[in-house]
Design a protein around this motif. Sequence first.
Motif, PDB file in Angstrom:
ATOM      1  N   PRO A 270     141.904  25.690 -96.755  1.00 56.56           N
ATOM      2  CA  PRO A 270     142.722  24.507 -97.056  1.00 56.56           C
ATOM      3  C   PRO A 270     143.703  24.169 -95.935  1.00 56.56           C
ATOM      4  CG  PRO A 270     143.393  26.377 -98.405  1.00 56.56           C
ATOM      5  CD  PRO A 270     142.132  26.775 -97.683  1.00 56.56           C
ATOM      6  N   GLU A 271     144.000  25.119 -95.068  1.00 55.47           N
ATOM      7  CA  GLU A 271     144.925  24.872 -93.966  1.00 55.47           C
ATOM      8  C   GLU A 271     144.296  24.008 -92.877  1.00 55.47           C
ATOM      9  OE1 GLU A 271     144.182  27.923 -95.135  1.00 55.47           O
ATOM     10  OE2 GLU A 271     146.041  28.514 -96.111  1.00 55.47           O
ATOM     11  N   GLY A 272     142.972  23.832 -92.894  1.00 56.20           N
ATOM     12  CA  GLY A 272     142.295  23.037 -91.884  1.00 56.20           C
ATOM     13  C   GLY A 272     142.219  23.724 -90.530  1.00 56.20           C
ATOM     14  N   ILE A 273     142.256  25.045 -90.512  1.00 55.58           N
ATOM     15  CA  ILE A 273     142.219  25.822 -89.273  1.00 55.58           C
ATOM     16  C   ILE A 273     141.362  27.062 -89.539  1.00 55.58           C
ATOM     17  CG2 ILE A 273     144.355  27.023 -89.886  1.00 55.58           C
ATOM     18  CD1 ILE A 273     145.087  27.106 -86.943  1.00 55.58           C
ATOM     19  N   ALA A 274     140.645  27.502 -88.528  1.00 57.67           N
ATOM     20  CA  ALA A 274     139.809  28.692 -88.691  1.00 57.67           C
ATOM     21  C   ALA A 274     140.666  29.875 -89.130  1.00 57.67           C
ATOM     22  CB  ALA A 274     139.091  29.017 -87.385  1.00 57.67           C
TER      23      ALA A 274
ATOM     24  N   ASN B 294     140.558  33.052 -88.568  1.00 60.78           N
ATOM     25  CA  ASN B 294     140.961  34.018 -87.538  1.00 60.78           C
ATOM     26  C   ASN B 294     142.091  33.461 -86.670  1.00 60.78           C
ATOM     27  OD1 ASN B 294     139.033  32.175 -86.409  1.00 60.78           O
ATOM     28  ND2 ASN B 294     138.711  33.575 -84.698  1.00 60.78           N
ATOM     29  N   VAL B 295     142.066  32.169 -86.401  1.00 61.46           N
ATOM     30  CA  VAL B 295     143.129  31.534 -85.615  1.00 61.46           C
ATOM     31  C   VAL B 295     144.423  31.514 -86.424  1.00 61.46           C
ATOM     32  CG1 VAL B 295     143.879  29.375 -84.518  1.00 61.46           C
ATOM     33  CG2 VAL B 295     141.506  30.152 -84.273  1.00 61.46           C
ATOM     34  N   LEU B 296     144.324  31.153 -87.689  1.00 62.66           N
ATOM     35  CA  LEU B 296     145.495  31.142 -88.561  1.00 62.66           C
ATOM     36  C   LEU B 296     146.107  32.537 -88.668  1.00 62.66           C
ATOM     37  CD1 LEU B 296     147.380  29.694 -90.533  1.00 62.66           C
ATOM     38  CD2 LEU B 296     145.694  30.137 -92.333  1.00 62.66           C
ATOM     39  N   ALA B 297     145.280  33.550 -88.884  1.00 65.32           N
ATOM     40  CA  ALA B 297     145.774  34.925 -89.001  1.00 65.32           C
ATOM     41  C   ALA B 297     146.473  35.367 -87.720  1.00 65.32           C
ATOM     42  CB  ALA B 297     144.622  35.874 -89.336  1.00 65.32           C
ATOM     43  N   ASP B 298     145.900  35.015 -86.565  1.00 68.83           N
ATOM     44  CA  ASP B 298     146.517  35.377 -85.291  1.00 68.83           C
ATOM     45  C   ASP B 298     147.873  34.697 -85.117  1.00 68.83           C
ATOM     46  OD1 ASP B 298     146.390  36.550 -82.528  1.00 68.83           O
ATOM     47  OD2 ASP B 298     146.415  34.421 -81.987  1.00 68.83           O
ATOM     48  N   ARG B 299     147.949  33.422 -85.443  1.00 64.71           N
ATOM     49  CA  ARG B 299     149.220  32.695 -85.298  1.00 64.71           C
ATOM     50  C   ARG B 299     150.271  33.214 -86.263  1.00 64.71           C
ATOM     51  NH1 ARG B 299     146.915  26.573 -84.330  1.00 64.71           N
ATOM     52  NH2 ARG B 299     145.935  27.057 -82.336  1.00 64.71           N
ATOM     53  N   LEU B 300     149.880  33.502 -87.490  1.00 67.40           N
ATOM     54  CA  LEU B 300     150.835  34.055 -88.446  1.00 67.40           C
ATOM     55  C   LEU B 300     151.331  35.425 -88.004  1.00 67.40           C
ATOM     56  CD1 LEU B 300     149.207  32.944 -91.807  1.00 67.40           C
ATOM     57  CD2 LEU B 300     151.459  32.256 -90.942  1.00 67.40           C
ATOM     58  N   ALA B 301     150.433  36.252 -87.468  1.00 64.97           N
ATOM     59  CA  ALA B 301     150.837  37.574 -86.981  1.00 64.97           C
ATOM     60  C   ALA B 301     151.857  37.449 -85.854  1.00 64.97           C
ATOM     61  CB  ALA B 301     149.612  38.358 -86.500  1.00 64.97           C
ATOM     62  N   LYS B 302     151.669  36.474 -84.972  1.00 68.70           N
ATOM     63  CA  LYS B 302     152.630  36.259 -83.886  1.00 68.70           C
ATOM     64  C   LYS B 302     153.974  35.787 -84.427  1.00 68.70           C
ATOM     65  CE  LYS B 302     149.191  35.441 -80.326  1.00 68.70           C
ATOM     66  NZ  LYS B 302     148.494  34.457 -79.518  1.00 68.70           N
ATOM     67  N   LEU B 303     153.958  34.898 -85.413  1.00 72.99           N
ATOM     68  CA  LEU B 303     155.209  34.432 -86.014  1.00 72.99           C
ATOM     69  C   LEU B 303     155.945  35.574 -86.713  1.00 72.99           C
ATOM     70  CD1 LEU B 303     153.984  31.012 -87.439  1.00 72.99           C
ATOM     71  CD2 LEU B 303     155.587  31.350 -85.544  1.00 72.99           C
ATOM     72  N   VAL B 304     155.189  36.443 -87.385  1.00 75.04           N
ATOM     73  CA  VAL B 304     155.793  37.606 -88.049  1.00 75.04           C
ATOM     74  C   VAL B 304     156.364  38.561 -87.009  1.00 75.04           C
ATOM     75  CG1 VAL B 304     155.307  39.661 -89.449  1.00 75.04           C
ATOM     76  CG2 VAL B 304     154.416  37.433 -90.155  1.00 75.04           C
ATOM     77  N   SER B 305     155.605  38.846 -85.958  1.00 78.24           N
ATOM     78  CA  SER B 305     156.071  39.801 -84.953  1.00 78.24           C
ATOM     79  C   SER B 305     157.309  39.295 -84.211  1.00 78.24           C
ATOM     80  CB  SER B 305     154.959  40.149 -83.965  1.00 78.24           C
ATOM     81  OG  SER B 305     154.679  39.063 -83.108  1.00 78.24           O
ATOM     82  N   ASN B 306     157.464  37.982 -84.145  1.00 82.42           N
ATOM     83  CA  ASN B 306     158.653  37.397 -83.520  1.00 82.42           C
ATOM     84  C   ASN B 306     159.767  37.123 -84.530  1.00 82.42           C
ATOM     85  OD1 ASN B 306     158.183  36.946 -80.556  1.00 82.42           O
ATOM     86  ND2 ASN B 306     156.286  36.134 -81.413  1.00 82.42           N
ATOM     87  N   ARG B 307     159.546  37.569 -85.755  1.00 82.65           N
ATOM     88  CA  ARG B 307     160.529  37.468 -86.843  1.00 82.65           C
ATOM     89  C   ARG B 307     160.940  36.030 -87.163  1.00 82.65           C
ATOM     90  NH1 ARG B 307     163.481  42.725 -84.653  1.00 82.65           N
ATOM     91  NH2 ARG B 307     162.039  44.211 -85.550  1.00 82.65           N
ATOM     92  N   LEU B 308     159.979  35.115 -87.031  1.00 82.10           N
ATOM     93  CA  LEU B 308     160.220  33.729 -87.406  1.00 82.10           C
ATOM     94  C   LEU B 308     159.803  33.471 -88.848  1.00 82.10           C
ATOM     95  CD1 LEU B 308     159.041  32.022 -84.119  1.00 82.10           C
ATOM     96  CD2 LEU B 308     161.392  32.328 -84.905  1.00 82.10           C
ATOM     97  N   VAL B 309     158.815  34.219 -89.328  1.00 81.66           N
ATOM     98  CA  VAL B 309     158.391  34.165 -90.727  1.00 81.66           C
ATOM     99  C   VAL B 309     158.222  35.582 -91.248  1.00 81.66           C
ATOM    100  CG1 VAL B 309     157.181  31.942 -90.484  1.00 81.66           C
ATOM    101  CG2 VAL B 309     155.915  34.057 -90.248  1.00 81.66           C
ATOM    102  N   GLU B 310     158.223  35.705 -92.567  1.00 81.39           N
ATOM    103  CA  GLU B 310     157.967  37.001 -93.194  1.00 81.39           C
ATOM    104  C   GLU B 310     156.939  36.813 -94.297  1.00 81.39           C
ATOM    105  OE1 GLU B 310     161.643  38.435 -94.814  1.00 81.39           O
ATOM    106  OE2 GLU B 310     161.972  36.633 -95.986  1.00 81.39           O
ATOM    107  N   ARG B 311     156.127  37.837 -94.487  1.00 83.57           N
ATOM    108  CA  ARG B 311     155.121  37.801 -95.544  1.00 83.57           C
ATOM    109  C   ARG B 311     155.796  38.219 -96.839  1.00 83.57           C
ATOM    110  NH1 ARG B 311     149.591  40.795 -94.485  1.00 83.57           N
ATOM    111  NH2 ARG B 311     151.026  42.504 -94.240  1.00 83.57           N
ATOM    112  N   VAL B 312     155.470  37.509 -97.916  1.00 86.36           N
ATOM    113  CA  VAL B 312     156.047  37.805 -99.224  1.00 86.36           C
ATOM    114  C   VAL B 312     154.931  37.917-100.257  1.00 86.36           C
ATOM    115  CG1 VAL B 312     158.262  36.705 -98.729  1.00 86.36           C
ATOM    116  CG2 VAL B 312     156.434  35.345 -99.708  1.00 86.36           C
TER     117      VAL B 312
END
Length: 76
Positions: free
Chosen positions: A4-8, A10-28
């Motif tokens: 539903p995000e309109g993105i592959a 694996n690409v979405l997972a990679d981008r989210l992992a980068k955002l988490v590692s940079n402490r811009l987002v957190e998984r809940v």
Amino acid sequence: LAPPEGIATNVLADRLAKLVSNRLVERVASPVGRDAYRLTKKGESLLPLLQQIADWGLANVKGTEVRLLARGRSGG
């Protein structure tokens, strides 16, 4: 079936992992079983800058428009 995000995924997972590692987002925890994410205070501090960029694009880039999604529709 496209996500539903309109993105592959694996690409979405990679981008989210980068955002988490940079402490811009957190998984809940999510009641529906899919991962959910939210902005951290650090991520929220970017909102004024992102709004200025969006405003600039609306004013200066032909064909740019605002599209709103209902919250919760794609996990957001």
